[in-house]
Design a protein around this motif. Structure first.
Motif, PDB file in Angstrom:
ATOM      1  N   LEU A  86       0.839  -1.199   0.000  1.00 31.04           N
ATOM      2  CA  LEU A  86       0.000   0.000   0.000  1.00 31.04           C
ATOM      3  C   LEU A  86       0.874   1.249   0.000  1.00 31.04           C
ATOM      4  O   LEU A  86       1.843   1.348   0.752  1.00 31.04           O
ATOM      5  N   LYS A 130      -2.457   5.992 -12.250  1.00 33.73           N
ATOM      6  CA  LYS A 130      -2.860   4.596 -12.458  1.00 33.73           C
ATOM      7  C   LYS A 130      -2.033   3.932 -13.565  1.00 33.73           C
ATOM      8  O   LYS A 130      -1.755   2.726 -13.533  1.00 33.73           O
ATOM      9  N   HIS A 161      -3.524  -0.482  -8.698  1.00 27.39           N
ATOM     10  CA  HIS A 161      -4.801   0.207  -8.475  1.00 27.39           C
ATOM     11  C   HIS A 161      -4.540   1.554  -7.821  1.00 27.39           C
ATOM     12  O   HIS A 161      -3.539   1.730  -7.108  1.00 27.39           O
ATOM     13  N   SER A 197     -11.972   0.692  -6.468  1.00 27.63           N
ATOM     14  CA  SER A 197     -10.647   0.087  -6.242  1.00 27.63           C
ATOM     15  C   SER A 197     -10.267   0.062  -4.770  1.00 27.63           C
ATOM     16  O   SER A 197      -9.388  -0.707  -4.366  1.00 27.63           O
ATOM     17  N   TYR A 198     -10.927   0.893  -3.969  1.00 31.44           N
ATOM     18  CA  TYR A 198     -10.601   0.995  -2.541  1.00 31.44           C
ATOM     19  C   TYR A 198     -10.727  -0.355  -1.843  1.00 31.44           C
ATOM     20  O   TYR A 198      -9.936  -0.684  -0.953  1.00 31.44           O
ATOM     21  N   ILE A 258      -7.618  -2.459  -2.538  1.00 34.67           N
ATOM     22  CA  ILE A 258      -6.414  -1.790  -2.019  1.00 34.67           C
ATOM     23  C   ILE A 258      -6.314  -1.962  -0.515  1.00 34.67           C
ATOM     24  O   ILE A 258      -5.254  -2.275   0.023  1.00 34.67           O
ATOM     25  N   ARG A 259      -7.438  -1.782   0.182  1.00 35.41           N
ATOM     26  CA  ARG A 259      -7.443  -1.882   1.648  1.00 35.41           C
ATOM     27  C   ARG A 259      -7.752  -3.286   2.137  1.00 35.41           C
ATOM     28  O   ARG A 259      -7.923  -3.510   3.319  1.00 35.41           O
ATOM     29  N   TYR A 261      -4.842   6.570  -2.315  1.00 32.96           N
ATOM     30  CA  TYR A 261      -4.083   5.352  -2.077  1.00 32.96           C
ATOM     31  C   TYR A 261      -3.719   4.723  -3.414  1.00 32.96           C
ATOM     32  O   TYR A 261      -4.478   4.790  -4.387  1.00 32.96           O
ATOM     33  N   GLN A 290      -1.872   0.984  -4.969  1.00 34.60           N
ATOM     34  CA  GLN A 290      -1.436  -0.368  -4.651  1.00 34.60           C
ATOM     35  C   GLN A 290      -0.408  -0.808  -5.684  1.00 34.60           C
ATOM     36  O   GLN A 290      -0.680  -0.793  -6.888  1.00 34.60           O
TER      37      GLN A 290
END
Length: 387
Positions: free
Chosen positions: A60, A81, A88, A116-117, A120-121, A212, A214
């Protein structure tokens, strides 16, 4: 006289002066107990930080934009991107808003983001779905709830396809997330997630201040960070206008702070050990004075200097080791009480506990050398004359 006999005599002398012996050991008890408790809490904090960082994913990357004069847009985010090593990206817009469902009202964190969150998380959906590209494109008034917030607003009912009011406006609940727990001082369980375009309207802002990214894998994190920095430098000429950090950087920074605090507090506890050693030396000097006649009798019947010195050294060591044992017990209990009351993580280290105990014994021996030497130097005739 052998060592075992000397130890028995030392224990007998300590038992004969219980209060004085306890007060003598007090510095050692506080020192050892503090070292063990503080290091257990410190190592527990470091473990919590590491676990929090790892839960977010080691690949991350967080980008914060501090320059509010030059605006960063979704078109520029698309360039990020396309950067090398980036898998991501997801913009993030955070705020706190009021939620209402029937008679239940609460304030919770709101995060505006894109589809995409979720990946990613490393989150998962329990019911329904997450935010979609269409939600973002058409600024849909839909919301995804964290597990705790869903329970607060809807109790045991399913919130899917039901409405909740956010700052007075109706939003359709389209999903509920699985519980993930707290991470780095925040918790997604007590939060809500909106399409980024919808959150911009709710929070009355148009530009991106955080996002954020990734990386494709852990090995390409540095490559992705360099590529993102190149894209950011096209918009911001000053590197102070933005920051690009990965989770390892965050973990190392927080670990450095935790380690510094732990070492500082341990140093203070170490001073207690030295003070305890000085206390042992003073009491042993008093003991030599009180037992001058006993020393004279022992020398008169054949005891050698090394016997007298060994006896007082062993007595000093036994005194400090008993203090170390009591301190270790109190340190463990204190850390456990802290764990239960504060809900924190503690980590005991057997090598550190052993080192603290051995250090207390060494302190007793070192500070017992002078009184033992003084006792062994007494002449039998002068000692026997002492009343």
């Amino acid at each position: 006289m052998n060592v075992f006999t000397s130890i028995k005599m030392a224990v007998r002398n300590i038992q004969g002066n219980k209060l004085r012996s306890f007060l003598t050991m007090l510095g050692i008890i506080i020192g050892v107990g503090s070292v063990i408790a503080l290091l257990a809490i410190g190592q527990g904090s470091s473990k919590s930080v590491a676990d929090s960082v790892n839960s977010l994913g080691t690949n991350l990357i967080t980008v914060n934009i501090t320059n509010t004069d030059t605006h960063f847009t979704m078109d520029q985010l698309k360039q990020v991107k396309q950067a090398t090593g980036v898998k991501h990206v997801a913009p993030v817009l955070s705020g706190r808003n009021t939620f209402q469902k029937g008679s239940t009202s609460t304030t919770a964190s709101v995060t505006g983001t894109t589809s995409s969150y979720l990946s990613i998380r490393q989150m998962t959906v329990k019911e329904g779905r997450f935010i979609s590209t269409l939600d973002e494109k058409f600024r849909q008034k839909v919301v995804v709830l964290g597990s705790d917030l869903a329970t607060t607003l809807f109790e045991n009912q399913s919130p899917i396809d039901k409405y909740v009011r956010i700052d007075g406006a109706n939003y359709l609940v389209v999903g509920v997330l699985n519980s993930k727990g707290g991470s780095m001082g925040t918790s997604s369980d007590d939060a809500a997630f909106l399409p980024y375009s919808t959150a911009q309207r709710l929070q009355q802002t148009r530009y991106i201040t955080q996002f954020y990214a990734q990386a494709e894998n852990q090995q390409s994190v540095n490559l992705a960070m360099a590529a993102i920095s190149r894209v950011m430098s096209e918009t911001y000429s000053d590197s102070d206008d933005y920051s690009v950090v990965n989770q390892q950087d965050v973990m190392e920074a927080m670990r450095a702070v935790t380690d510094s605090m732990t070492m500082l507090l341990t140093g203070i506890a170490g001073i207690s050990l030295l003070v305890g050693g000085i206390g042992i030396m003073n009491i042993m000097l008093v003991s030599v004075t009180e037992r001058t006649r006993e020393i004279g009798i022992r020398k008169a019947i054949g005891a050698k200097r090394r016997d007298i010195m060994l006896q007082f050294l062993i007595e000093s060591a036994v005194l400090s080791m008993l203090g170390g044992l009591c301190g270790a017990t109190i340190g463990v209990l204190t850390a456990k009480v802290y764990e239960l009351t504060a809900g924190a993580t503690i980590v005991f280290s057997l090598p550190i506990m052993t080192a603290a105990f051995l250090f207390s014994a060494i302190v007793g021996i070192i500070f017992g050398v002078f009184p033992a030497y003084k006792a062994s130097k007494l002449k039998p005739i002068d000692a026997l004359r002492t009343e």
